[in-house]
Design an enzyme around this catalytic site. Structure first.
Site, mmCIF file in Angstrom:
data_model
loop_
_atom_site.group_PDB
_atom_site.id
_atom_site.type_symbol
_atom_site.label_atom_id
_atom_site.label_comp_id
_atom_site.label_asym_id
_atom_site.label_seq_id
_atom_site.Cartn_x
_atom_site.Cartn_y
_atom_site.Cartn_z
ATOM 1 N N ARG A 214 0.840 -1.204 0.000
ATOM 2 C CA ARG A 214 0.000 0.000 0.000
ATOM 3 C C ARG A 214 0.876 1.255 0.000
ATOM 4 N NH1 ARG A 214 -3.990 -3.409 3.059
ATOM 5 N NH2 ARG A 214 -2.874 -3.256 5.018
ATOM 6 N N PHE A 230 -11.813 -3.862 -5.778
ATOM 7 C CA PHE A 230 -11.875 -4.780 -4.632
ATOM 8 C C PHE A 230 -11.275 -4.061 -3.412
ATOM 9 C CE2 PHE A 230 -10.999 -7.153 -8.556
ATOM 10 C CZ PHE A 230 -12.128 -7.957 -8.651
ATOM 11 N N ASP A 252 -16.170 -2.026 -4.374
ATOM 12 C CA ASP A 252 -16.250 -3.340 -3.741
ATOM 13 C C ASP A 252 -17.691 -3.827 -3.799
ATOM 14 O OD1 ASP A 252 -14.159 -4.963 -1.819
ATOM 15 O OD2 ASP A 252 -16.241 -5.422 -1.330
ATOM 16 N N ASP A 301 -6.821 -5.602 -6.263
ATOM 17 C CA ASP A 301 -6.498 -6.392 -5.059
ATOM 18 C C ASP A 301 -7.652 -7.356 -4.783
ATOM 19 O OD1 ASP A 301 -5.461 -7.363 -2.682
ATOM 20 O OD2 ASP A 301 -6.094 -5.632 -1.493
ATOM 21 N N CYS A 341 -3.637 -13.242 -4.031
ATOM 22 C CA CYS A 341 -3.363 -13.673 -2.656
ATOM 23 C C CYS A 341 -3.628 -15.170 -2.470
ATOM 24 C CB CYS A 341 -4.183 -12.858 -1.660
ATOM 25 S SG CYS A 341 -5.964 -13.051 -1.859
#
Length: 400
Positions: A214, A230, A252, A301, A341
């Protein structure tokens, strides 16, 4: 510790011998002696050589999770204190400890348990039966180790509500460990303030693993028009705002996440420049393209599109689609930050997928940097599950 002894088949235990902590059910020749699931057992190679000890669970495909490689080591309170102390000393060296992951399971040689520190609150996630029996001792020891450094913990909340517990034959659980307290906790990271909901937020309430990723996007965002996809509770969007972005749109699909993101924008007095929208990113990106929108910086993300090897093919399609769409929306010479991730989406596969997306839309990528998870989520070599976050920053150039 039980008197039971687990003996490996000849030629098995390769991951264990190269530094891993897991022994799978099909690697075991026999178990001698009485035990209950969750007990600590001795582990020996096929020829009787002592491999150490760990806890056993016949309901899990991961049959034994190792706690020590020393066959003579007692698994007692002093042993656990040593593990906790080592984890804390490591984090003091490598990261900002205001909020950080204190225990990262296998990578801290305490398999199956995660402990996050949010300011003066701990959040515990227990994912394996054997460690579940030890969790209250581990939490007490963490409090004692932190208190020795003048850090007092006012409350502990358990978020053992991950579905993976069912693979261990365990029920899902969440609730207070000890006294009740206000579960909305304010933290500060990279100069940005957040309210973290440790009771209802995703996983343990906040994703600490992207901390320095970030921060890395701040320098790209001065004067920029930014799209954060996201966004969850707005963390990348707010870092873009702190970096001086002219405007930020965070998107989101979760209404709860978007509302928390708006609260975080107000907390940082950025609500005039950092806006949030509740929408499906897969639907929104084509709409923005149709409207002729263009952005200086786009951040992707997404949640893990795959949590098993069986669904990797569909995940590749998802990652390719969002990256392809984002590249079409980035201005020539603008920047794309993109990540995965899921540890099943390997570095090689993720890199290949992003490359394919660029070729499909005739964009040229110039890599600014490649990053992984923050160092409070250490990657233990030989324990591949500990390496899961892949994060690229690219400059996106038109072919001309």
């Amino acid at each position: 510790m039980s008197e039971a002894i687990v003996t490996l088949k000849k030629g098995e235990g390769r991951a264990l011998k190269s530094g891993g902590l897991w022994i799978f059910d099909n690697e075991i020749d026999k178990v001698q002696g009485e035990f209950e699931n969750g007990d600590i057992v001795a582990v020996r190679d096929f020829d009787g050589y002592g491999m150490g000890s760990g806890f056993i669970n016949e309901k899990s495909k991961i049959r034994v999770r190792m706690l020590t490689r020393n066959p003579h080591q007692e698994i007692d309170e002093e042993f656990l204190r040593m593990r906790v102390q080592n984890a804390w000393e490591y984090r003091k060296r490598v990261t900002d400890t205001g909020s950080c992951r204190l225990i990262f399971g296998e990578a801290d040689f305490l398999p199956g348990i995660v402990v996050d520190k949010f300011s003066d609150v701990l959040v515990v996630q227990s994912l394996a039966l054997g460690i579940d029996r030890l969790k209250e001792t581990i939490v007490r020891l963490i409090k004692e180790v932190l208190a020795a450094d003048g850090i007092l913990i006012r409350g502990v909340y358990e978020r053992s509500d991950a579905k993976v517990r069912r693979q261990e034959g365990m029920e899902l659980y969440k609730g207070f460990l000890g006294e009740h307290f206000d579960t909305n906790v304010e933290i500060e990271e990279n100069g940005v303030r957040y309210m973290v909901d440790v009771q209802e937020g995703q996983k343990t309430g906040f994703f600490l693993d992207q901390k320095y990723n970030r921060r890395a996007i701040q320098k790209l965002c001065a004067g920029a028009k930014v799209l954060d996809c996201f966004t969850h509770t707005g963390s990348f969007a707010l870092n873009a705002g702190l970096g001086g972005a002219a405007s930020v749109l965070g998107v989101d699909a979760s209404e709860l996440g978007v509302e928390q993101a708006r609260q975080n924008a107000r907390l940082n007095k950025m609500e005039d420049r950092v806006k949030f929208l509740c929408a499906d990113v897969f639907d929104l990106l084509p709409e923005l393209e149709e409207k002729g929108e263009r952005f200086d910086v786009i951040i992707l993300d997404p949640p893990a599109f795959t949590k098993s090897r069986n669904s990797v093919k569909n995940a590749v399609k998802g990652y390719r689609e969002i990256n392809l769409r984002a590249m079409k929306l980035v201005k020539d010479g603008g920047f794309l930050a993109t990540c995965s991730c899921s540890h099943f989406m390997t570095y090689e596969l993720f890199t290949q997928t992003v490359h394919q997306a660029a070729r499909n839309v005739h964009k040229r990528l110039r890599q600014v940097e490649y990053r992984t998870q923050a160092p409070d989520h250490p990657i233990l070599w030989a324990a591949e599950e500990s390496y899961y976050l892949k994060f690229y920053i690219f400059q996106v150039c038109d072919e001309k």
